[in-house]
Design a protein around this motif. Structure first.
Motif, PDB file in Angstrom:
ATOM      1  N   ARG A 197      26.957  45.258  45.703  1.00 17.09           N
ATOM      2  CA  ARG A 197      25.597  45.546  46.177  1.00 17.09           C
ATOM      3  C   ARG A 197      24.683  46.076  45.086  1.00 17.09           C
ATOM      4  NH1 ARG A 197      27.019  48.279  52.016  1.00 17.09           N
ATOM      5  NH2 ARG A 197      27.514  46.316  53.056  1.00 17.09           N
ATOM      6  N   VAL A 198      25.180  46.980  44.269  1.00 17.36           N
ATOM      7  CA  VAL A 198      24.338  47.592  43.243  1.00 17.36           C
ATOM      8  C   VAL A 198      24.027  46.626  42.104  1.00 17.36           C
ATOM      9  CG1 VAL A 198      24.258  49.403  41.473  1.00 17.36           C
ATOM     10  CG2 VAL A 198      25.049  49.947  43.770  1.00 17.36           C
ATOM     11  N   PHE A 199      25.037  45.865  41.674  1.00 12.34           N
ATOM     12  CA  PHE A 199      24.858  45.018  40.495  1.00 12.34           C
ATOM     13  C   PHE A 199      24.676  43.537  40.815  1.00 12.34           C
ATOM     14  CE2 PHE A 199      27.130  48.798  38.993  1.00 12.34           C
ATOM     15  CZ  PHE A 199      26.245  49.224  38.015  1.00 12.34           C
ATOM     16  N   GLY A 200      24.807  43.161  42.071  1.00 11.64           N
ATOM     17  CA  GLY A 200      24.617  41.765  42.441  1.00 11.64           C
ATOM     18  C   GLY A 200      25.655  40.830  41.844  1.00 11.64           C
ATOM     19  N   ILE A 201      26.903  41.302  41.786  1.00  6.24           N
ATOM     20  CA  ILE A 201      27.982  40.502  41.214  1.00  6.24           C
ATOM     21  C   ILE A 201      28.854  39.949  42.335  1.00  6.24           C
ATOM     22  CG2 ILE A 201      27.991  41.705  38.998  1.00  6.24           C
ATOM     23  CD1 ILE A 201      30.311  43.410  39.979  1.00  6.24           C
ATOM     24  N   SER A 202      29.675  38.969  42.009  1.00  7.33           N
ATOM     25  CA  SER A 202      30.555  38.358  43.001  1.00  7.33           C
ATOM     26  C   SER A 202      31.759  39.267  43.281  1.00  7.33           C
ATOM     27  CB  SER A 202      31.052  37.002  42.506  1.00  7.33           C
ATOM     28  OG  SER A 202      31.953  37.187  41.421  1.00  7.33           O
ATOM     29  N   THR A 203      32.459  38.954  44.350  1.00  4.57           N
ATOM     30  CA  THR A 203      33.668  39.703  44.690  1.00  4.57           C
ATOM     31  C   THR A 203      34.702  39.600  43.569  1.00  4.57           C
ATOM     32  OG1 THR A 203      33.287  39.253  47.030  1.00  4.57           O
ATOM     33  CG2 THR A 203      35.513  39.931  46.401  1.00  4.57           C
ATOM     34  N   THR A 204      34.879  38.397  43.037  1.00  4.93           N
ATOM     35  CA  THR A 204      35.849  38.192  41.952  1.00  4.93           C
ATOM     36  C   THR A 204      35.473  39.026  40.739  1.00  4.93           C
ATOM     37  OG1 THR A 204      36.303  35.964  42.729  1.00  4.93           O
ATOM     38  CG2 THR A 204      36.917  36.470  40.455  1.00  4.93           C
ATOM     39  N   THR A 205      34.194  39.037  40.380  1.00  9.42           N
ATOM     40  CA  THR A 205      33.746  39.818  39.224  1.00  9.42           C
ATOM     41  C   THR A 205      33.943  41.307  39.470  1.00  9.42           C
ATOM     42  OG1 THR A 205      32.156  38.100  38.632  1.00  9.42           O
ATOM     43  CG2 THR A 205      31.787  40.291  37.700  1.00  9.42           C
ATOM     44  N   ALA A 206      33.620  41.766  40.671  1.00 10.38           N
ATOM     45  CA  ALA A 206      33.816  43.179  41.014  1.00 10.38           C
ATOM     46  C   ALA A 206      35.285  43.567  40.874  1.00 10.38           C
ATOM     47  CB  ALA A 206      33.316  43.456  42.421  1.00 10.38           C
ATOM     48  N   MET A 207      36.176  42.709  41.343  1.00  8.25           N
ATOM     49  CA  MET A 207      37.597  43.006  41.258  1.00  8.25           C
ATOM     50  C   MET A 207      38.081  43.006  39.814  1.00  8.25           C
ATOM     51  SD  MET A 207      38.264  43.841  44.250  1.00  8.25           S
ATOM     52  CE  MET A 207      40.010  44.115  44.037  1.00  8.25           C
ATOM     53  N   LYS A 208      37.523  42.142  38.979  1.00  4.71           N
ATOM     54  CA  LYS A 208      37.886  42.143  37.555  1.00  4.71           C
ATOM     55  C   LYS A 208      37.474  43.450  36.888  1.00  4.71           C
ATOM     56  CE  LYS A 208      37.998  37.181  36.850  1.00  4.71           C
ATOM     57  NZ  LYS A 208      37.410  36.009  36.184  1.00  4.71           N
ATOM     58  N   TYR A 209      36.276  43.941  37.215  1.00  5.63           N
ATOM     59  CA  TYR A 209      35.841  45.231  36.655  1.00  5.63           C
ATOM     60  C   TYR A 209      36.739  46.364  37.156  1.00  5.63           C
ATOM     61  CZ  TYR A 209      31.617  43.754  34.227  1.00  5.63           C
ATOM     62  OH  TYR A 209      30.745  43.195  33.334  1.00  5.63           O
ATOM     63  N   LEU A 210      37.086  46.350  38.431  1.00  6.39           N
ATOM     64  CA  LEU A 210      37.966  47.387  38.970  1.00  6.39           C
ATOM     65  C   LEU A 210      39.343  47.335  38.321  1.00  6.39           C
ATOM     66  CD1 LEU A 210      36.985  47.327  42.734  1.00  6.39           C
ATOM     67  CD2 LEU A 210      36.546  49.151  41.078  1.00  6.39           C
ATOM     68  N   HIS A 211      39.837  46.135  38.072  1.00 11.77           N
ATOM     69  CA  HIS A 211      41.132  46.000  37.409  1.00 11.77           C
ATOM     70  C   HIS A 211      41.058  46.545  35.983  1.00 11.77           C
ATOM     71  CE1 HIS A 211      44.510  44.116  35.292  1.00 11.77           C
ATOM     72  NE2 HIS A 211      45.119  44.251  36.448  1.00 11.77           N
ATOM     73  N   ALA A 212      39.969  46.263  35.288  1.00 14.05           N
ATOM     74  CA  ALA A 212      39.803  46.775  33.924  1.00 14.05           C
ATOM     75  C   ALA A 212      39.692  48.299  33.915  1.00 14.05           C
ATOM     76  CB  ALA A 212      38.567  46.159  33.277  1.00 14.05           C
ATOM     77  N   ALA A 213      39.033  48.849  34.929  1.00 12.08           N
ATOM     78  CA  ALA A 213      38.839  50.299  35.003  1.00 12.08           C
ATOM     79  C   ALA A 213      40.090  51.032  35.487  1.00 12.08           C
ATOM     80  CB  ALA A 213      37.664  50.615  35.932  1.00 12.08           C
ATOM     81  N   HIS A 214      40.894  50.363  36.315  1.00 12.28           N
ATOM     82  CA  HIS A 214      42.075  50.988  36.926  1.00 12.28           C
ATOM     83  C   HIS A 214      43.251  50.012  36.932  1.00 12.28           C
ATOM     84  CE1 HIS A 214      39.405  54.157  38.362  1.00 12.28           C
ATOM     85  NE2 HIS A 214      38.596  53.200  38.775  1.00 12.28           N
ATOM     86  N   PRO A 215      43.755  49.619  35.774  1.00 13.41           N
ATOM     87  CA  PRO A 215      44.823  48.609  35.745  1.00 13.41           C
ATOM     88  C   PRO A 215      46.101  49.052  36.448  1.00 13.41           C
ATOM     89  CG  PRO A 215      44.511  49.584  33.575  1.00 13.41           C
ATOM     90  CD  PRO A 215      43.399  50.093  34.461  1.00 13.41           C
ATOM     91  N   HIS A 216      46.308  50.341  36.547  1.00 16.24           N
ATOM     92  CA  HIS A 216      47.517  50.867  37.183  1.00 16.24           C
ATOM     93  C   HIS A 216      47.434  50.874  38.711  1.00 16.24           C
ATOM     94  CE1 HIS A 216      44.583  54.040  36.698  1.00 16.24           C
ATOM     95  NE2 HIS A 216      45.157  54.670  37.700  1.00 16.24           N
ATOM     96  N   ARG A 217      46.254  50.634  39.298  1.00 21.76           N
ATOM     97  CA  ARG A 217      46.073  50.753  40.743  1.00 21.76           C
ATOM     98  C   ARG A 217      45.960  49.432  41.480  1.00 21.76           C
ATOM     99  NH1 ARG A 217      42.744  55.811  42.716  1.00 21.76           N
ATOM    100  NH2 ARG A 217      43.828  57.351  41.502  1.00 21.76           N
ATOM    101  N   VAL A 218      45.755  48.357  40.777  1.00 27.39           N
ATOM    102  CA  VAL A 218      45.522  47.088  41.468  1.00 27.39           C
ATOM    103  C   VAL A 218      46.542  46.047  41.041  1.00 27.39           C
ATOM    104  CG1 VAL A 218      43.076  47.462  41.858  1.00 27.39           C
ATOM    105  CG2 VAL A 218      43.811  46.393  39.747  1.00 27.39           C
ATOM    106  N   GLY A 219      46.595  44.957  41.775  1.00 24.53           N
ATOM    107  CA  GLY A 219      47.514  43.870  41.477  1.00 24.53           C
ATOM    108  C   GLY A 219      47.015  43.012  40.322  1.00 24.53           C
ATOM    109  N   PRO A 220      47.418  41.762  40.313  1.00 26.56           N
ATOM    110  CA  PRO A 220      47.019  40.850  39.221  1.00 26.56           C
ATOM    111  C   PRO A 220      45.509  40.633  39.175  1.00 26.56           C
ATOM    112  CG  PRO A 220      48.558  39.797  40.752  1.00 26.56           C
ATOM    113  CD  PRO A 220      48.260  41.143  41.293  1.00 26.56           C
TER     114      PRO A 220
END
Length: 85
Positions: A59-82
């Motif tokens: 919502r804030v950055f107007g990015i896709s779900t896939t892009t949001a998940m990639k940023y979350l994975h980069a920020a928290h690699p220990h908390r998410v899956g592939p």
């Protein structure tokens, strides 16, 4: 929530609520070798570190779900899956 927003004021924008131009921002960051794309990516990554909420990033950055998940994975690699493709 976002704690720091990028605000720049010039003679042309001081009396209005319009944002400064991309050209102005580019000239401000160019001496440091930083692009606007890099600044935006850094803001998204910083917010991903703080929030861990993909809906907020979308919502804030107007990015896709896939892009949001990639940023979350980069920020928290220990908390998410592939990393999503």
């Amino acid at each position: 929530m976002i704690r720091s927003l990028l605000h720049n004021i010039t003679q042309q924008t001081a009396s209005t609520t319009d944002p400064v131009s991309d050209f102005y921002l580019s000239t401000c960051f160019a001496p440091a070798g930083v692009t606007l794309r890099a600044v935006r990516a850094d803001r998204i990554l910083d917010e991903a570190r703080d929030t861990e909420d993909p809906v907020l990033l979308i919502r804030v950055f107007g990015i896709s779900t896939t892009t949001a998940m990639k940023y979350l994975h980069a920020a928290h690699p220990h908390r998410v899956g592939p990393v999503p493709h």
